[in-house]
Motif scaffolding. Structure first.
Motif, mmCIF file in Angstrom:
data_model
loop_
_atom_site.group_PDB
_atom_site.id
_atom_site.type_symbol
_atom_site.label_atom_id
_atom_site.label_comp_id
_atom_site.label_asym_id
_atom_site.label_seq_id
_atom_site.Cartn_x
_atom_site.Cartn_y
_atom_site.Cartn_z
ATOM 1 N N MET A 1 0.837 -1.214 0.000
ATOM 2 C CA MET A 1 0.000 0.000 0.000
ATOM 3 C C MET A 1 0.866 1.257 0.000
ATOM 4 S SD MET A 1 -3.324 -0.650 0.185
ATOM 5 C CE MET A 1 -4.421 0.253 1.260
ATOM 6 N N ASP A 2 0.398 2.282 -0.694
ATOM 7 C CA ASP A 2 1.071 3.576 -0.679
ATOM 8 C C ASP A 2 0.862 4.199 0.703
ATOM 9 O OD1 ASP A 2 1.240 6.245 -2.987
ATOM 10 O OD2 ASP A 2 1.321 6.423 -0.814
ATOM 11 N N THR A 3 1.955 4.489 1.374
ATOM 12 C CA THR A 3 1.821 4.939 2.761
ATOM 13 C C THR A 3 1.196 6.322 2.868
ATOM 14 O OG1 THR A 3 4.094 5.626 2.585
ATOM 15 C CG2 THR A 3 3.663 3.573 3.797
ATOM 16 N N ILE A 4 1.405 7.163 1.856
ATOM 17 C CA ILE A 4 0.852 8.521 1.956
ATOM 18 C C ILE A 4 -0.656 8.492 1.752
ATOM 19 C CG2 ILE A 4 0.909 10.881 1.027
ATOM 20 C CD1 ILE A 4 3.665 10.168 -0.138
ATOM 21 N N SER A 5 -1.116 7.802 0.735
ATOM 22 C CA SER A 5 -2.510 7.944 0.354
ATOM 23 C C SER A 5 -3.408 6.845 0.892
ATOM 24 C CB SER A 5 -2.623 7.923 -1.164
ATOM 25 O OG SER A 5 -2.282 6.646 -1.633
ATOM 26 N N GLY A 6 -2.853 5.714 1.226
ATOM 27 C CA GLY A 6 -3.719 4.605 1.599
ATOM 28 C C GLY A 6 -4.327 3.935 0.383
ATOM 29 N N ILE A 7 -4.003 4.387 -0.828
ATOM 30 C CA ILE A 7 -4.488 3.738 -2.049
ATOM 31 C C ILE A 7 -3.294 2.992 -2.647
ATOM 32 C CG2 ILE A 7 -5.543 4.071 -4.312
ATOM 33 C CD1 ILE A 7 -6.602 6.736 -3.363
ATOM 34 N N ASP A 10 -1.001 -0.036 -7.372
ATOM 35 C CA ASP A 10 -1.670 -0.740 -8.481
ATOM 36 C C ASP A 10 -2.985 -0.070 -8.849
ATOM 37 O OD1 ASP A 10 0.300 -2.521 -8.613
ATOM 38 O OD2 ASP A 10 -0.827 -4.223 -7.769
ATOM 39 N N LEU A 11 -3.720 0.283 -7.804
ATOM 40 C CA LEU A 11 -5.025 0.920 -8.055
ATOM 41 C C LEU A 11 -4.828 2.300 -8.698
ATOM 42 C CD1 LEU A 11 -8.063 0.877 -7.916
ATOM 43 C CD2 LEU A 11 -7.949 1.559 -5.512
ATOM 44 N N LEU A 12 -3.838 3.030 -8.208
ATOM 45 C CA LEU A 12 -3.554 4.347 -8.822
ATOM 46 C C LEU A 12 -3.240 4.165 -10.313
ATOM 47 C CD1 LEU A 12 -1.412 6.170 -6.077
ATOM 48 C CD2 LEU A 12 -3.800 6.601 -6.689
ATOM 49 N N PHE A 15 -6.381 3.696 -12.348
ATOM 50 C CA PHE A 15 -7.062 4.981 -12.619
ATOM 51 C C PHE A 15 -6.314 5.749 -13.710
ATOM 52 C CE2 PHE A 15 -9.136 4.465 -8.408
ATOM 53 C CZ PHE A 15 -10.442 4.768 -8.781
ATOM 54 N N ALA A 16 -4.987 5.775 -13.592
ATOM 55 C CA ALA A 16 -4.180 6.531 -14.557
ATOM 56 C C ALA A 16 -4.362 5.984 -15.970
ATOM 57 C CB ALA A 16 -2.706 6.486 -14.149
ATOM 58 N N ALA A 17 -4.501 4.661 -16.066
ATOM 59 C CA ALA A 17 -4.622 4.034 -17.392
ATOM 60 C C ALA A 17 -5.894 4.506 -18.117
ATOM 61 C CB ALA A 17 -4.626 2.519 -17.239
ATOM 62 N N ILE A 18 -6.896 4.911 -17.370
ATOM 63 C CA ILE A 18 -8.159 5.345 -18.015
ATOM 64 C C ILE A 18 -7.934 6.616 -18.832
ATOM 65 C CG2 ILE A 18 -10.495 6.230 -17.561
ATOM 66 C CD1 ILE A 18 -10.528 4.373 -15.063
ATOM 67 N N VAL A 19 -7.153 7.545 -18.277
ATOM 68 C CA VAL A 19 -6.976 8.849 -18.964
ATOM 69 C C VAL A 19 -5.627 8.934 -19.688
ATOM 70 C CG1 VAL A 19 -8.510 10.139 -17.434
ATOM 71 C CG2 VAL A 19 -6.110 9.917 -16.827
ATOM 72 N N GLY A 20 -4.741 7.996 -19.416
ATOM 73 C CA GLY A 20 -3.398 8.046 -20.009
ATOM 74 C C GLY A 20 -2.458 8.807 -19.087
ATOM 75 N N GLU A 21 -1.221 8.320 -18.966
ATOM 76 C CA GLU A 21 -0.274 8.877 -17.994
ATOM 77 C C GLU A 21 -0.046 10.387 -18.210
ATOM 78 O OE1 GLU A 21 0.660 6.765 -15.466
ATOM 79 O OE2 GLU A 21 1.463 8.597 -14.575
ATOM 80 N N GLY A 22 -0.158 10.851 -19.481
ATOM 81 C CA GLY A 22 0.053 12.277 -19.760
ATOM 82 C C GLY A 22 -1.028 13.166 -19.168
ATOM 83 N N ILE A 61 -13.821 6.285 -14.739
ATOM 84 C CA ILE A 61 -13.180 6.619 -13.443
ATOM 85 C C ILE A 61 -14.151 6.365 -12.292
ATOM 86 C CG2 ILE A 61 -12.304 8.539 -12.023
ATOM 87 C CD1 ILE A 61 -11.207 9.755 -14.690
ATOM 88 N N LEU A 62 -15.390 6.855 -12.444
ATOM 89 C CA LEU A 62 -16.331 6.729 -11.329
ATOM 90 C C LEU A 62 -16.764 5.268 -11.122
ATOM 91 C CD1 LEU A 62 -18.501 9.982 -11.480
ATOM 92 C CD2 LEU A 62 -16.352 9.549 -10.310
ATOM 93 N N LYS A 63 -16.852 4.529 -12.210
ATOM 94 C CA LYS A 63 -17.209 3.102 -12.082
ATOM 95 C C LYS A 63 -16.141 2.389 -11.244
ATOM 96 C CE LYS A 63 -18.767 -0.697 -15.040
ATOM 97 N NZ LYS A 63 -17.794 -1.753 -14.854
ATOM 98 N N LEU A 64 -14.887 2.642 -11.593
ATOM 99 C CA LEU A 64 -13.788 2.013 -10.843
ATOM 100 C C LEU A 64 -13.767 2.515 -9.393
ATOM 101 C CD1 LEU A 64 -11.276 0.196 -10.823
ATOM 102 C CD2 LEU A 64 -9.933 2.139 -11.689
ATOM 103 N N ALA A 65 -14.072 3.786 -9.232
ATOM 104 C CA ALA A 65 -14.071 4.359 -7.876
ATOM 105 C C ALA A 65 -15.135 3.687 -7.008
ATOM 106 C CB ALA A 65 -14.307 5.867 -7.944
ATOM 107 N N THR A 66 -16.318 3.479 -7.575
ATOM 108 C CA THR A 66 -17.370 2.818 -6.794
ATOM 109 C C THR A 66 -16.993 1.361 -6.505
ATOM 110 O OG1 THR A 66 -19.235 4.250 -7.341
ATOM 111 C CG2 THR A 66 -19.761 1.958 -6.948
ATOM 112 N N GLU A 67 -16.462 0.685 -7.517
ATOM 113 C CA GLU A 67 -16.075 -0.727 -7.317
ATOM 114 C C GLU A 67 -15.022 -0.872 -6.227
ATOM 115 O OE1 GLU A 67 -16.791 -2.009 -11.935
ATOM 116 O OE2 GLU A 67 -14.735 -2.082 -11.168
#
Ligand SMILES: Cc1cc2nc3c(=O)[nH]c(=O)nc-3n(C[C@H](O)[C@H](O)[C@H](O)COP(=O)(O)OP(=O)(O)OC[C@H]3O[C@@H](n4cnc5c(N)ncnc54)[C@H](O)[C@@H]3O)c2cc1C
Length: 478
Positions: A1-7, A10-12, A15-22, A61-67
């Motif tokens: 787990m990411d210690t700063i965010s608690g997320i 992998d999950l981050l 999310f990034a893959a949905i919009v592209g790293e750029g 993004i929101l679908k993944l967020a709810t899941e």
């Protein structure tokens, strides 16, 4: 787990893959400006800013967020004043910025509508309307950076509510992505549509707690042909109210602005804001800024402003007045009013209230609040100004000269309680324009009937079963 965010990282990445790293911000220095609001009252934490380019991206993004039960905070211009767009301090909230979704999708001057994406900048919408000789009347001090999604989500008001209404009245239809990832296409262009519950009105003013507004159908109006802006020196809010009544009778819907300003505010602006000067030769206790716009002819506006001021001078209500002789002078008069909040900053701490009372109660409110505040903080400098015509006063209190800023600001909630108590006794509202966000959430729950807060919670749960949409804002669910 990411210690700063608690997320988890992998999950981050998912999310990034949905919009592209750029289209993702991950570095703390890039995210930092999005973590603090305009007045510095709220500071949050977030591991990532996502910048979707389409409604479908937002849905994914929101679908993944709810899941995955990941909280998401919508942010557009980050000019909100109640901490609604600021993530919580826990570091668990992702920021969803609509800044790439800034297109004007359509302008129809025949039907008088414009369709904009949720990230369209307000000033760009105004320009697009001007491009087809139409007016989009929402006008705010923050219009160069605030965006339509934020304007709708805060039901923004501004300087022309008197004639045109606030965002709720300026919107015909919406496109919204729900927390589950479903898309509601309600982009209707109808003035008449009585078909059941008004979903649009639920999303407007929801401050991002029910879904993400990705598109909107906005109303346009004919461009005014005649415009007159005048400043009148007056003795008291009671006199301002009488002048307002006369102005309403004389001008009807051509009265687009009627603002009240105290002498102290004029002194602050002339002292601290470049280019602002007092256009009247003598000081006056109060000032009314009057804006008249007509769509038939320039002469009508001229006749109205002269009739109003002549009546005011004859009755003694108006002590002195000036009519702006050019567009530049009109802007200069408005600059004085619009910079009143900024002009307080160099004067030290300022405790603010964005309240409304029935218009006819404004003099009583000013009197009672003035007495109560001066009793609580002798030497406090009250700089109460605002949209008198809408009953909306920005009741700002600058610290006494030489007082300790931190000690003064530590009394914020205590003084809020005093002023809001008077507002409520007059059947007013503790948030006229800026919303609830984090700032007034608990107070709202205290002052509104239980049934009202309970209904809000039930609506929130129905739209957002996983409580991922801007949690902790407007109503507490946990
Ligand atoms: C100088 C200045 C003057 C101002 N004058 C006025 C004024 O006269 N009248 C007035 O009403 N306000 C005024 N404001 C407040 C502010 O500008 C408005 O509230 C504005 O409408 C916010 O827009 P924004 O794009 O900056 O939204 P943000 O600050 O980014 O967000 C505001 C709220 O809306 C939510 N949100 C943002 N975008 C979306 C979206 N697409 N979908 C769902 N939720 C979303 C956020 O989560 C947050 O809760 C002023 C602010 C400043 C700094």
């Amino acid at each position: 787990m990411d210690t700063i965010s608690g997320i988890s990282p992998d999950l981050l990445d998912r999310f990034a893959a949905i919009v592209g790293e750029g289209n993702v911000l991950r570095r703390p220095e890039d995210i930092a400006p999005r973590l603090v609001e305009n007045r510095g009252l709220y500071r949050g934490a977030s591991p990532m800013v996502l910048k979707p380019g389409s409604t479908e991206d937002v849905a994914a993004i929101l679908k993944l967020a709810t899941e995955t039960r990941t909280p998401v905070v919508p942010q557009t211009g980050n000019t909100g004043l109640v901490g609604g767009q600021v993530p919580r301090g826990s570091g668990t909230d992702l920021i969803l910025s609509l800044e790439r979704m800034n297109r004007i999708r359509d302008v129809d001057p025949v039907a008088n509508v414009l369709v904009a994406e949720g990230g369209a900048i307000l000033a760009d919408v105004q320009k697009a309307a001007e491009g087809v000789q139409r007016l989009f009347p929402l006008s705010l001090g923050s219009e160069g950076s605030c965006r339509i999604g934020g304007n709708l989500s805060t039901n923004a008001g501004g300087t022309a509510v008197l004639a045109y209404g606030n965002m709720r009245q300026l919107c015909l239809g919406l496109e919204v992505v729900l927390p589950t990832g479903e898309i509601w296409d309600g982009l209707r262009r109808l003035k008449k549509d009585n078909t059941g519950y008004d979903l649009r009105d639920l999303f407007i003013g929801a401050e991002g707690t029910l879904g993400v507004i990705t598109g909107a159908v906005l109303k346009l109006f004919p461009q005014p042909i005649g415009r007159q802006v005048a400043l009148a020196g007056i003795a008291s809010p009671a006199d301002a109210l009488r002048l307002f009544e006369k102005a309403s009778n004389l001008c009807g819907t051509s009265l687009t602005g009627f603002e009240l300003m105290p002498r102290l505010g004029v002194e602050f602006t002339t002292r601290h804001i470049e280019g602002v000067r007092d256009p009247l030769s003598e000081p006056h206790p109060w000032y009314a800024l009057i804006d008249i716009s007509t769509s038939d002819s320039a002469e009508t506006a001229e006749t109205m402003v002269h009739a109003l001021l002549e009546w005011g001078l004859e009755t003694g209500l108006v002590r002195d007045a000036v009519i702006a002789g050019s567009v530049a002078q009109q802007k200069a008069l408005w600059q004085m009013r619009e910079s009143m909040s900024d002009a307080q900053k160099p004067e030290g701490g300022s405790i603010k209230h964005d309240v409304s009372v029935p218009v006819s109660s404004i003099p009583l409110f000013m009197e009672e609040a003035g007495k109560a505040v001066m009793a609580a903080i002798p030497g406090a400098r009250i700089c109460a100004f605002g949209h008198l015509g809408d009953g909306n006063i920005h009741y700002n209190i600058s610290q006494p000269v030489g007082a300790d800023k931190a000690a003064f600001l530590a009394r914020w909630y205590e003084i809020n309680e005093v002023v809001h108590g008077i507002v409520l006794s007059l059947d007013g509202s503790i948030s006229a324009e800026h919303g609830i966000g984090q700032l007034k959430r608990d107070e709202l729950a205290r002052i509104r009937p239980t049934i009202e807060i309970d209904l809000m919670r039930r609506i929130k749960r129905a739209f957002d079963p996983a409580n991922i949409m801007n949690p902790g804002k407007v109503v507490a669910i946990e």
